[in-house]
Write a protein that holds these residues in place. Structure first.
Motif, PDB file in Angstrom:
ATOM      1  N   THR A 156      99.090 -66.966  35.812  1.00 43.33           N
ATOM      2  CA  THR A 156     101.319 -67.435  35.679  1.00 43.33           C
ATOM      3  C   THR A 156     101.235 -67.188  34.839  1.00 43.33           C
ATOM      4  OG1 THR A 156     101.574 -69.533  35.314  1.00 43.33           O
ATOM      5  CG2 THR A 156     100.463 -69.118  37.682  1.00 43.33           C
ATOM      6  N   LEU A 157     100.544 -66.664  33.198  1.00 46.01           N
ATOM      7  CA  LEU A 157     101.357 -65.819  31.742  1.00 46.01           C
ATOM      8  C   LEU A 157     101.155 -64.538  32.247  1.00 46.01           C
ATOM      9  CD1 LEU A 157     100.076 -68.754  29.541  1.00 46.01           C
ATOM     10  CD2 LEU A 157     102.465 -68.186  30.431  1.00 46.01           C
ATOM     11  N   PHE A 158      99.811 -63.538  32.810  1.00 39.43           N
ATOM     12  CA  PHE A 158      99.205 -62.626  32.963  1.00 39.43           C
ATOM     13  C   PHE A 158     100.577 -61.902  34.135  1.00 39.43           C
ATOM     14  CE2 PHE A 158      97.031 -65.814  30.137  1.00 39.43           C
ATOM     15  CZ  PHE A 158      96.969 -64.231  28.892  1.00 39.43           C
ATOM     16  N   LYS A 159      99.732 -62.592  34.645  1.00 42.89           N
ATOM     17  CA  LYS A 159     100.993 -62.065  36.509  1.00 42.89           C
ATOM     18  C   LYS A 159     101.836 -61.717  37.153  1.00 42.89           C
ATOM     19  CE  LYS A 159      96.298 -59.648  37.811  1.00 42.89           C
ATOM     20  NZ  LYS A 159      95.571 -59.586  39.348  1.00 42.89           N
ATOM     21  N   GLY A 160     103.002 -61.155  37.627  1.00 45.49           N
ATOM     22  CA  GLY A 160     104.303 -61.967  37.784  1.00 45.49           C
ATOM     23  C   GLY A 160     105.184 -62.235  37.102  1.00 45.49           C
ATOM     24  N   THR A 161     105.240 -62.378  35.533  1.00 46.83           N
ATOM     25  CA  THR A 161     106.074 -63.680  34.942  1.00 46.83           C
ATOM     26  C   THR A 161     107.414 -62.094  34.615  1.00 46.83           C
ATOM     27  OG1 THR A 161     105.616 -61.354  32.800  1.00 46.83           O
ATOM     28  CG2 THR A 161     104.245 -63.799  33.520  1.00 46.83           C
ATOM     29  N   PRO A 191     106.603 -68.353  33.411  1.00 45.43           N
ATOM     30  CA  PRO A 191     105.323 -67.737  33.924  1.00 45.43           C
ATOM     31  C   PRO A 191     105.849 -67.557  35.195  1.00 45.43           C
ATOM     32  CG  PRO A 191     105.183 -70.249  33.070  1.00 45.43           C
ATOM     33  CD  PRO A 191     106.442 -69.298  32.519  1.00 45.43           C
ATOM     34  N   ASN A 192     104.431 -67.044  35.848  1.00 46.34           N
ATOM     35  CA  ASN A 192     105.356 -66.342  37.350  1.00 46.34           C
ATOM     36  C   ASN A 192     105.097 -67.966  38.185  1.00 46.34           C
ATOM     37  OD1 ASN A 192     104.664 -66.033  40.041  1.00 46.34           O
ATOM     38  ND2 ASN A 192     102.813 -64.733  39.544  1.00 46.34           N
ATOM     39  N   PRO A 193     106.438 -67.936  39.103  1.00 51.57           N
ATOM     40  CA  PRO A 193     106.640 -69.201  39.719  1.00 51.57           C
ATOM     41  C   PRO A 193     105.829 -69.352  40.867  1.00 51.57           C
ATOM     42  CG  PRO A 193     108.289 -67.777  40.143  1.00 51.57           C
ATOM     43  CD  PRO A 193     107.539 -66.645  38.982  1.00 51.57           C
ATOM     44  N   ALA A 194     105.534 -68.447  41.889  1.00 52.32           N
ATOM     45  CA  ALA A 194     104.702 -68.051  42.434  1.00 52.32           C
ATOM     46  C   ALA A 194     103.484 -69.430  42.971  1.00 52.32           C
ATOM     47  CB  ALA A 194     103.647 -67.065  43.164  1.00 52.32           C
ATOM     48  N   GLY A 195     103.520 -71.141  43.136  1.00 53.81           N
ATOM     49  CA  GLY A 195     102.648 -72.070  43.250  1.00 53.81           C
ATOM     50  C   GLY A 195     102.998 -72.044  42.236  1.00 53.81           C
ATOM     51  N   PHE A 252     100.240 -75.961  40.768  1.00 56.43           N
ATOM     52  CA  PHE A 252      99.395 -76.072  39.642  1.00 56.43           C
ATOM     53  C   PHE A 252      99.997 -77.163  39.247  1.00 56.43           C
ATOM     54  CE2 PHE A 252      99.166 -71.385  40.605  1.00 56.43           C
ATOM     55  CZ  PHE A 252      98.070 -70.989  41.628  1.00 56.43           C
ATOM     56  N   VAL A 253     101.570 -76.913  38.927  1.00 57.59           N
ATOM     57  CA  VAL A 253     101.985 -78.399  37.662  1.00 57.59           C
ATOM     58  C   VAL A 253     101.495 -79.416  38.453  1.00 57.59           C
ATOM     59  CG1 VAL A 253     103.825 -79.320  37.307  1.00 57.59           C
ATOM     60  CG2 VAL A 253     104.005 -76.947  37.398  1.00 57.59           C
ATOM     61  N   ALA A 254     101.140 -79.574  39.943  1.00 57.33           N
ATOM     62  CA  ALA A 254     100.891 -81.575  40.138  1.00 57.33           C
ATOM     63  C   ALA A 254      99.173 -81.836  40.056  1.00 57.33           C
ATOM     64  CB  ALA A 254     101.368 -81.311  41.528  1.00 57.33           C
ATOM     65  N   MET A 255      98.874 -80.115  40.045  1.00 55.75           N
ATOM     66  CA  MET A 255      97.406 -80.141  40.159  1.00 55.75           C
ATOM     67  C   MET A 255      97.274 -80.688  38.606  1.00 55.75           C
ATOM     68  SD  MET A 255      94.453 -77.150  40.967  1.00 55.75           S
ATOM     69  CE  MET A 255      93.149 -76.667  40.250  1.00 55.75           C
ATOM     70  N   GLN A 256      97.612 -79.873  37.266  1.00 50.13           N
ATOM     71  CA  GLN A 256      97.331 -80.335  35.969  1.00 50.13           C
ATOM     72  C   GLN A 256      98.257 -81.661  35.561  1.00 50.13           C
ATOM     73  OE1 GLN A 256      98.572 -76.788  33.493  1.00 50.13           O
ATOM     74  NE2 GLN A 256      98.904 -78.298  32.217  1.00 50.13           N
ATOM     75  N   HIS A 257      98.654 -82.042  36.187  1.00 52.40           N
ATOM     76  CA  HIS A 257      99.306 -82.932  35.928  1.00 52.40           C
ATOM     77  C   HIS A 257      98.888 -84.451  36.151  1.00 52.40           C
ATOM     78  CE1 HIS A 257     103.411 -82.502  34.652  1.00 52.40           C
ATOM     79  NE2 HIS A 257     102.975 -81.349  33.654  1.00 52.40           N
ATOM     80  N   GLY A 258      98.158 -84.332  37.241  1.00 52.80           N
ATOM     81  CA  GLY A 258      97.677 -85.481  38.450  1.00 52.80           C
ATOM     82  C   GLY A 258      95.877 -85.629  37.677  1.00 52.80           C
ATOM     83  N   SER A 259      95.295 -84.296  37.149  1.00 47.47           N
ATOM     84  CA  SER A 259      93.822 -83.945  36.602  1.00 47.47           C
ATOM     85  C   SER A 259      93.774 -85.322  35.232  1.00 47.47           C
ATOM     86  CB  SER A 259      92.911 -82.890  36.193  1.00 47.47           C
ATOM     87  OG  SER A 259      94.552 -82.059  35.426  1.00 47.47           O
TER      88      SER A 259
END
Length: 130
Positions: free
Chosen positions: A28-33, A38-42, A46-53
């Motif tokens: 997200t920092l390299f495509k569609g910024t 960062p790219n807001p798609a998804g 991604f935030v939930a996945m990262q925070h959960g892990s």
């Protein structure tokens, strides 16, 4: 199965999920910024996945630490400091503030990746200090 082994397996699954989250979210920092953001798609997924892990890693790590009666090797402290550096640099990289430049975000991601590599290396090598 032994309780400690089950918690260890859950901890390592959290680590694998965290590695995947960091790797996938890095795109997200390299495509569609959009400007410096960062790219807001998804983003929510991604935030939930990262925070959960990261939460799973911290909670199971504390449980394992408690189960070992806080008896740790000296390299464990380096692992904790690197984990805090990982969290700090990821928060810098994905902060919802457009004043943070894209270059700074990518540098934060790079620092997080280096910290993650060093954490995994420490766990594999388990160095003996002194």
């Amino acid at each position: 199965m032994e309780t400690q082994l089950i918690i260890k397996i859950i901890h390592m699954c959290g680590v694998a999920l965290g590695c995947a989250a960091i790797f996938i979210r890095a795109f997200t920092l390299f495509k569609g910024t959009q400007g410096n953001l960062p790219n807001p798609a998804g983003r929510k997924f991604f935030v939930a996945m990262q925070h959960g892990s990261m939460t799973l890693i911290a909670v199971t790590g504390i449980i394992l630490l408690f189960m070992k009666n806080f008896d740790v090797q000296p390299w464990f402290y380096a692992k904790v400091v690197l984990f805090l550096a990982l969290l700090s640099s990821l928060s810098k990289a994905y902060k919802k503030d457009d004043t943070v430049l894209l270059v700074q975000r990518r540098a934060g991601l790079f620092i997080a990746a280096v910290a993650l590599i060093f954490i995994i290396t420490l766990v594999i090598i388990k160095p003996v200090f002194g």
